[in-house]
Design a protein around this motif. Structure first.
Motif, PDB file in Angstrom:
ATOM      1  N   SER A  73       0.996  -1.219   0.000  1.00 43.76           N
ATOM      2  CA  SER A  73       0.023  -0.083  -0.043  1.00 43.76           C
ATOM      3  C   SER A  73       0.743   1.285  -0.014  1.00 43.76           C
ATOM      4  O   SER A  73       1.889   1.368   0.955  1.00 43.76           O
ATOM      5  CB  SER A  73      -0.979   0.039   1.150  1.00 43.76           C
ATOM      6  N   THR A  74       0.727   2.007  -0.997  1.00 40.74           N
ATOM      7  CA  THR A  74       1.417   3.199  -0.941  1.00 40.74           C
ATOM      8  C   THR A  74       1.332   4.080   0.361  1.00 40.74           C
ATOM      9  O   THR A  74       2.222   4.802   0.934  1.00 40.74           O
ATOM     10  CB  THR A  74       1.223   4.059  -2.163  1.00 40.74           C
ATOM     11  N   ASN A  75      -0.019   4.256   0.921  1.00 35.80           N
ATOM     12  CA  ASN A  75      -0.236   4.951   2.233  1.00 35.80           C
ATOM     13  C   ASN A  75       0.545   4.470   3.297  1.00 35.80           C
ATOM     14  O   ASN A  75       1.327   4.993   4.135  1.00 35.80           O
ATOM     15  CB  ASN A  75      -1.711   4.811   2.314  1.00 35.80           C
TER      16      ASN A  75
ATOM     17  N   GLN B 152      -0.189  -2.375  -6.483  1.00 33.23           N
ATOM     18  CA  GLN B 152      -0.423  -2.306  -5.253  1.00 33.23           C
ATOM     19  C   GLN B 152      -1.291  -3.498  -4.638  1.00 33.23           C
ATOM     20  O   GLN B 152      -2.273  -3.740  -5.254  1.00 33.23           O
ATOM     21  CB  GLN B 152      -1.143  -0.975  -4.841  1.00 33.23           C
TER      22      GLN B 152
ATOM     23  N   ARG C  99      -5.581   0.018   0.672  1.00 29.71           N
ATOM     24  CA  ARG C  99      -6.562   0.495   1.633  1.00 29.71           C
ATOM     25  C   ARG C  99      -7.517   1.501   1.217  1.00 29.71           C
ATOM     26  O   ARG C  99      -7.083   2.422   0.578  1.00 29.71           O
ATOM     27  CB  ARG C  99      -5.805   0.654   2.959  1.00 29.71           C
ATOM     28  N   GLY C 100      -8.687   1.215   1.577  1.00 26.79           N
ATOM     29  CA  GLY C 100      -9.972   2.286   1.342  1.00 26.79           C
ATOM     30  C   GLY C 100     -10.329   2.932   2.375  1.00 26.79           C
ATOM     31  O   GLY C 100     -10.052   2.794   3.575  1.00 26.79           O
ATOM     32  N   ARG C 101     -11.384   3.904   2.505  1.00 29.63           N
ATOM     33  CA  ARG C 101     -11.941   4.508   3.699  1.00 29.63           C
ATOM     34  C   ARG C 101     -12.864   3.335   4.360  1.00 29.63           C
ATOM     35  O   ARG C 101     -13.207   2.304   3.736  1.00 29.63           O
ATOM     36  CB  ARG C 101     -12.811   5.631   3.224  1.00 29.63           C
TER      37      ARG C 101
ATOM     38  N   LYS D 296     -18.311   5.309  -9.397  1.00 30.94           N
ATOM     39  CA  LYS D 296     -16.867   5.689  -8.759  1.00 30.94           C
ATOM     40  C   LYS D 296     -15.761   5.569  -9.666  1.00 30.94           C
ATOM     41  O   LYS D 296     -15.478   4.439 -10.380  1.00 30.94           O
ATOM     42  CB  LYS D 296     -16.607   4.884  -7.653  1.00 30.94           C
TER      43      LYS D 296
ATOM     44  N   GLY E 294     -10.987   7.283  -5.480  1.00 31.09           N
ATOM     45  CA  GLY E 294     -11.211   7.395  -4.327  1.00 31.09           C
ATOM     46  C   GLY E 294      -9.935   7.952  -3.490  1.00 31.09           C
ATOM     47  O   GLY E 294      -8.896   7.915  -4.211  1.00 31.09           O
TER      48      GLY E 294
ATOM     49  N   ILE F  85      -4.562   8.335  -3.335  1.00 26.59           N
ATOM     50  CA  ILE F  85      -5.278   8.502  -4.392  1.00 26.59           C
ATOM     51  C   ILE F  85      -5.369   7.270  -5.124  1.00 26.59           C
ATOM     52  O   ILE F  85      -4.259   6.749  -5.613  1.00 26.59           O
ATOM     53  CB  ILE F  85      -5.200   9.906  -5.197  1.00 26.59           C
TER      54      ILE F  85
HETATM   55  C1  BTN Z   1     -11.913   4.885  -0.837  1.00 25.86           C
HETATM   56  O1  BTN Z   1     -12.322   5.279  -1.910  1.00 25.86           O
HETATM   57  O2  BTN Z   1     -12.344   4.230   0.045  1.00 25.86           O
HETATM   58  C2  BTN Z   1     -10.242   5.513  -0.781  1.00 25.86           C
HETATM   59  C3  BTN Z   1      -9.263   4.739  -1.725  1.00 25.86           C
HETATM   60  C4  BTN Z   1      -7.915   4.858  -1.541  1.00 25.86           C
HETATM   61  C5  BTN Z   1      -7.216   4.148  -2.494  1.00 25.86           C
HETATM   62  C6  BTN Z   1      -5.766   4.621  -2.537  1.00 25.86           C
HETATM   63  S1  BTN Z   1      -4.847   3.856  -3.472  1.00 25.86           S
HETATM   64  C7  BTN Z   1      -3.422   4.470  -3.163  1.00 25.86           C
HETATM   65  C8  BTN Z   1      -3.495   4.577  -1.827  1.00 25.86           C
HETATM   66  N1  BTN Z   1      -2.707   3.718  -1.044  1.00 25.86           N
HETATM   67  C9  BTN Z   1      -3.713   3.050  -0.305  1.00 25.86           C
HETATM   68  O3  BTN Z   1      -3.604   1.988   0.018  1.00 25.86           O
HETATM   69  N2  BTN Z   1      -4.945   3.464  -0.313  1.00 25.86           N
HETATM   70  C10 BTN Z   1      -4.748   4.824  -1.249  1.00 25.86           C
END
Ligand code: BTN
Length: 327
Positions: free
Chosen positions: A92-94, A116, A120-122, A187, A190, A209
């Motif tokens: 995950s880049t985050n 990736q 992870r998302g919200r 969508k 995100g 993103i």
């Molecule tokens: C969402 O819509 O719930 C948010 C999604 C965000 C995804 C991006 S992909 C790059 C960055 N690294 C992650 O693990 N998540 C975000």
């Protein structure tokens, strides 16, 4: 750990054509068995590779690979603001950038990954994407102010995304509070923002993103909401290097405005693209309750304003999920 030859081979296969094991072995000066092993690792990462006796290996479709120089030239004059790191594969880049930020990574560091595998998302969701399906990156922005002053940040980022999409020819994009990008209520992108630091400052935001580039049907079926992608919208394979560069440029501009004047200065623009303005919605609370109302808009701090049977109520992004009666 991925085999060190896996991604160099994938870069050759990115043209979508057949490459024989023998030609690849010659090109990398290794044996055919080494090529086979490296491609087994690619398959273990979920990358589909066709292997046909007598013809060799090929990807199902051509892919434009990430390239740092191409990203920098697409940013243009503002390229000096950013410190761009291109990775072949990250979970995950985050997650990666949150760790790096904690150990002092520079302001405006951008981490982008071709693949990736644990995005992870919200609200604890996953961001699903195979090689070439999605542009996935994170940007570190350090603020003098504390996390308390960043309430409208996720909405501000939505404005940067819309500006970038407009510049590359997608005019119909809209925003869903707090920060999904939709086209026709499907969508497209995100945003996941994670914060570090003190409530009174300084603080740092890791802005993650994900933008759908080209979603295969099997992946769409795994996404729990209607989704679209750049290929469907434009009919073309859009170069992820171009999108990332244009996006970074707009992110830089918006973040500088946000630092100076807060979300207030971007609010009108956000509302202009708001997909649910004056529309009936359902709000799902973290405790499972559901609330119905009509969206009045967003406040100067990015809070969602909803007219309910009990009067106007205010919601902060947190863990609330908004559902329209349309999507
Ligand atoms: C969402 O819509 O719930 C948010 C999604 C965000 C995804 C991006 S992909 C790059 C960055 N690294 C992650 O693990 N998540 C975000």
């Amino acid at each position: 750990m991925t085999n060190s030859l896996t991604f160099p081979i994938l870069k050759v296969l990115a043209d979508g054509r057949f490459h024989s094991g023998e030609a690849l072995a010659q090109h990398f000066d290794v044996t055919r068995a080494t090529i086979w092993n490296a491609l087994q690792d690619a398959e273990a990462l979920g990358i589909e590779i066709f292997s046909v006796r007598g013809r060799g290996y090929k990807l199902p479709e051509p892919i434009v690979m990430l390239d740092k120089q191409a990203i920098l030239s697409s940013i243009g004059e503002q390229r000096a603001w950013f410190n761009v790191e291109v990775h072949d594969h990250l979970e995950s880049t985050n997650t990666y950038l949150m760790k790096k930020a904690a150990s002092g990574a520079a302001h405006a560091t951008c981490i982008v990954a071709s693949l990736q595998t644990k995005g992870r998302g919200r609200r604890g969701r996953a961001w699903q994407a195979g090689l070439g399906n999605s542009l996935t990156f994170s940007l570190l922005w350090r603020f003098q102010s504390g996390a308390a002053a960043l309430s409208g940040l996720s909405l501000a980022i939505g404005v940067a995304l819309i500006r970038a999409l407009n510049e590359i020819g997608i005019q119909a994009a809209q925003l869903k509070w707090p920060n999904d990008v939709l086209v026709n209520y499907q969508k497209l992108a995100g945003i996941l923002i994670e914060l570090q630091g003190d409530m009174d400052g300084p603080s740092a935001a890791v802005i993650g993103i994900g933008i759908n580039l080209k979603l295969p049907e099997h992946l769409k079926r795994h996404i729990d909401q209607a989704a679209t992608d750049m290929k469907t919208l434009t009919g073309q394979d859009i170069d992820p290097n171009l999108i990332l560069g244009v996006l970074l440029k707009h992110l830089g501009d918006v973040l500088k405005d946000f630092e100076k004047d807060g979300f207030e200065i971007l609010r009108e623009e956000w509302l202009h693209y708001h997909a649910y303005q004056d529309k009936p919605v359902r709000l799902l609370m973290p405790d499972g309750r559901e609330l119905q109302g009509q969206v009045n808009g967003v406040g100067l701090d990015g809070i969602l304003l909803v007219q309910t049977a009990q009067g106007e109520q205010r919601f902060s992004a947190g863990e609330i999920s908004l559902r329209g009666s349309i999507a």
